[in-house]
Design a protein around this motif. Structure first.
Motif, PDB file in Angstrom:
ATOM      1  N   ALA A 160       0.850  -1.196   0.000  1.00 51.34           N
ATOM      2  CA  ALA A 160       0.000   0.000   0.000  1.00 51.34           C
ATOM      3  C   ALA A 160       0.883   1.243   0.000  1.00 51.34           C
ATOM      4  N   VAL A 161       0.471   2.239  -0.767  1.00 55.27           N
ATOM      5  CA  VAL A 161       1.227   3.498  -0.830  1.00 55.27           C
ATOM      6  C   VAL A 161       0.282   4.689  -0.712  1.00 55.27           C
ATOM      7  N   MET A 162       0.857   5.814  -0.308  1.00 54.13           N
ATOM      8  CA  MET A 162       0.112   7.078  -0.258  1.00 54.13           C
ATOM      9  C   MET A 162       1.043   8.204  -0.686  1.00 54.13           C
ATOM     10  N   ASP A 163       0.438   9.251  -1.241  1.00 59.17           N
ATOM     11  CA  ASP A 163       1.226  10.414  -1.656  1.00 59.17           C
ATOM     12  C   ASP A 163       1.699  11.195  -0.434  1.00 59.17           C
ATOM     13  N   GLU A 167       8.970  17.211  -0.055  1.00 63.59           N
ATOM     14  CA  GLU A 167      10.029  17.517   0.923  1.00 63.59           C
ATOM     15  C   GLU A 167      10.108  16.470   2.053  1.00 63.59           C
ATOM     16  N   GLN A 168       9.125  15.547   2.087  1.00 64.16           N
ATOM     17  CA  GLN A 168       9.150  14.526   3.162  1.00 64.16           C
ATOM     18  C   GLN A 168       9.602  13.139   2.682  1.00 64.16           C
ATOM     19  N   THR A 169      10.050  13.018   1.432  1.00 66.31           N
ATOM     20  CA  THR A 169      10.391  11.676   0.927  1.00 66.31           C
ATOM     21  C   THR A 169      11.517  11.021   1.740  1.00 66.31           C
ATOM     22  N   ASN A 170      12.346  11.847   2.367  1.00 67.62           N
ATOM     23  CA  ASN A 170      13.470  11.275   3.141  1.00 67.62           C
ATOM     24  C   ASN A 170      13.045  10.632   4.456  1.00 67.62           C
ATOM     25  N   ARG A 171      11.711  10.577   4.706  1.00 68.70           N
ATOM     26  CA  ARG A 171      11.220   9.885   5.917  1.00 68.70           C
ATOM     27  C   ARG A 171      10.668   8.503   5.601  1.00 68.70           C
ATOM     28  N   TYR A 172      10.506   8.178   4.300  1.00 70.32           N
ATOM     29  CA  TYR A 172       9.751   6.972   3.927  1.00 70.32           C
ATOM     30  C   TYR A 172      10.479   6.127   2.885  1.00 70.32           C
ATOM     31  N   GLY A 173       9.952   4.893   2.694  1.00 77.29           N
ATOM     32  CA  GLY A 173      10.315   4.127   1.515  1.00 77.29           C
ATOM     33  C   GLY A 173       9.471   4.650   0.362  1.00 77.29           C
ATOM     34  N   ILE A 174      10.120   4.908  -0.782  1.00 76.29           N
ATOM     35  CA  ILE A 174       9.417   5.518  -1.922  1.00 76.29           C
ATOM     36  C   ILE A 174       9.500   4.567  -3.119  1.00 76.29           C
ATOM     37  N   VAL A 175       8.376   4.464  -3.873  1.00 76.38           N
ATOM     38  CA  VAL A 175       8.355   3.539  -5.010  1.00 76.38           C
ATOM     39  C   VAL A 175       8.391   4.284  -6.345  1.00 76.38           C
ATOM     40  N   ALA A 176       8.924   3.609  -7.364  1.00 77.18           N
ATOM     41  CA  ALA A 176       8.799   4.052  -8.760  1.00 77.18           C
ATOM     42  C   ALA A 176       7.783   3.116  -9.404  1.00 77.18           C
ATOM     43  N   ALA A 199      14.142  11.357  -5.179  1.00 73.83           N
ATOM     44  CA  ALA A 199      13.023  10.414  -5.023  1.00 73.83           C
ATOM     45  C   ALA A 199      12.388  10.128  -6.383  1.00 73.83           C
ATOM     46  N   PRO A 200      12.130   8.839  -6.708  1.00 70.92           N
ATOM     47  CA  PRO A 200      11.558   8.502  -8.013  1.00 70.92           C
ATOM     48  C   PRO A 200      10.079   8.868  -8.133  1.00 70.92           C
ATOM     49  N   SER A 201       9.418   9.167  -7.022  1.00 72.50           N
ATOM     50  CA  SER A 201       8.022   9.620  -7.026  1.00 72.50           C
ATOM     51  C   SER A 201       7.754  10.181  -5.637  1.00 72.50           C
ATOM     52  N   THR A 202       6.485  10.485  -5.360  1.00 71.58           N
ATOM     53  CA  THR A 202       6.134  10.912  -3.994  1.00 71.58           C
ATOM     54  C   THR A 202       5.206   9.877  -3.345  1.00 71.58           C
ATOM     55  N   LEU A 203       5.246   8.649  -3.882  1.00 71.41           N
ATOM     56  CA  LEU A 203       4.398   7.587  -3.326  1.00 71.41           C
ATOM     57  C   LEU A 203       5.171   6.836  -2.242  1.00 71.41           C
TER      58      LEU A 203
END
Ligand code: UTP
Length: 291
Positions: A160-163, A167-176, A199-203
């Protein structure tokens, strides 16, 4: 019937953001209104047809085991009182059937990937769910039920992913992703806590997964990733291209209860949504805001 029958709860983290509350009480036992976080996660699994649970715990986590055990003396006392039928029902609903829960210890907090790896003897060669109980998700159908459905359609892994704001991508695992139909997309890459510019996306990955057992082969390598920890994201990234792997945009409510504000927000939101206390909660909150 779905092949996803088991769930893993990695609950061996130290919960440092909640100290001193988490000195003697596990973060997962903090309550949202009147249920501990871990019980929301177990109930979410049950709603997805999952009835076997592996808890990967650490020191100071014994109360989790007690919470899901039969509380014979308590139940006998409630029964004897005669007017505590509701409370008795709530207590019994928290019990996991004997034999359906395994508690194993991650002896050192080496990271989420390592915690999941600790569950491998009890999962064997079948797909399984992973839930991070400090992430609370609320919806009908539940987030895990939706992931299980997606797995049943594709036969592959699903997360499951959410937008999130860039500027917060460095807190999460991010998917392409690619082949995005607006809800489900194929995962083409995954990176843990990337800098916003990279980050490859904001998901962002939100702590709900259905994984194929091949993930254990990748976790076996014990590669060290972001933050010096063995990361689940890195092992999942290595699975891409070796079988279907999908991301599902989760549209329900999600609260990061691992931090104080998210926890507060969840308590307020659940109070306002619960029919038995909604009106009184609203009155309390409104009066506090006026004062
Ligand atoms: P967190 O990043 O929230 O870490 O872990 P934490 O230790 O629980 O809390 P803080 O950051 O110190 O406040 C995410 C999830 O992974 C589990 C945690 O229990 C939580 O469910 N985890 C993390 C483990 O089980 N083992 C680990 O080594 C690390």
């Amino acid at each position: 019937m779905s092949r996803v029958r088991k769930a893993v709860f990695p609950v061996a983290g130290l919960g440092t953001r909640f100290l001193p509350a988490t000195k003697a009480i596990p973060k997962e036992m903090l309550t949202i209104v009147d249920r501990p976080l871990i019980q929301y996660a177990v109930d979410e699994c049950r709603a997805a047809g999952i009835e076997e649970f592996v808890f990967v715990t650490g020191r100071n986590k014994q109360v989790i085991e007690d919470h899901f055990d039969l509380a014979y003396e308590l139940e006998a006392t409630l029964e004897a009182r005669g007017n505590k039928q509701h409370e008795l029902g709530q207590t019994r609903a928290a019990t996991i059937r004997t034999g359906n829960a395994i508690f194993t210890r991650q002896q050192q907090p080496l990271g989420l990937g390592h915690a999941v790896w600790c569950a491998r003897p009890w999962i064997g060669n079948e797909p399984f769910a992973v839930l991070l109980p400090d992430e609370l998700t609320l919806s009908t159908p539940g987030c895990t039920a939706e992931l299980v459905n997606l797995h049943d359609r594709t036969g592959g892994s699903a997360i499951a992913v959410m937008d999130v704001p860039r500027e917060q991508t460095n807190r999460y695992g991010i998917v392409a992703i690619r082949n995005d139909d607006g809800t489900v997309a194929e995962v083409t890459g995954m990176v843990e806590k990337p800098k916003p510019a990279e980050a490859p996306s904001t998901l962002s990955i939100i702590g709900r997964y259905v994984l194929l057992p091949e993930v254990f082969e990748h976790l076996e390598r014990r590669d060290i990733g972001a933050g010096g920890e063995i990361q689940l994201t890195d092992a999942m990234a290595r699975m891409i291209g070796h079988g279907p792997f999908h991301a599902m945009r989760y549209r329900g409510a999600r609260y990061d209860c691992g931090n104080r504000l998210g926890f507060l927000e969840a308590n307020v939101a659940v109070s306002l949504a619960r029919p038995d206390i909604a009106a009184e909660s609203r009155a309390v909150i409104e009066s506090l805001l006026k004062s």
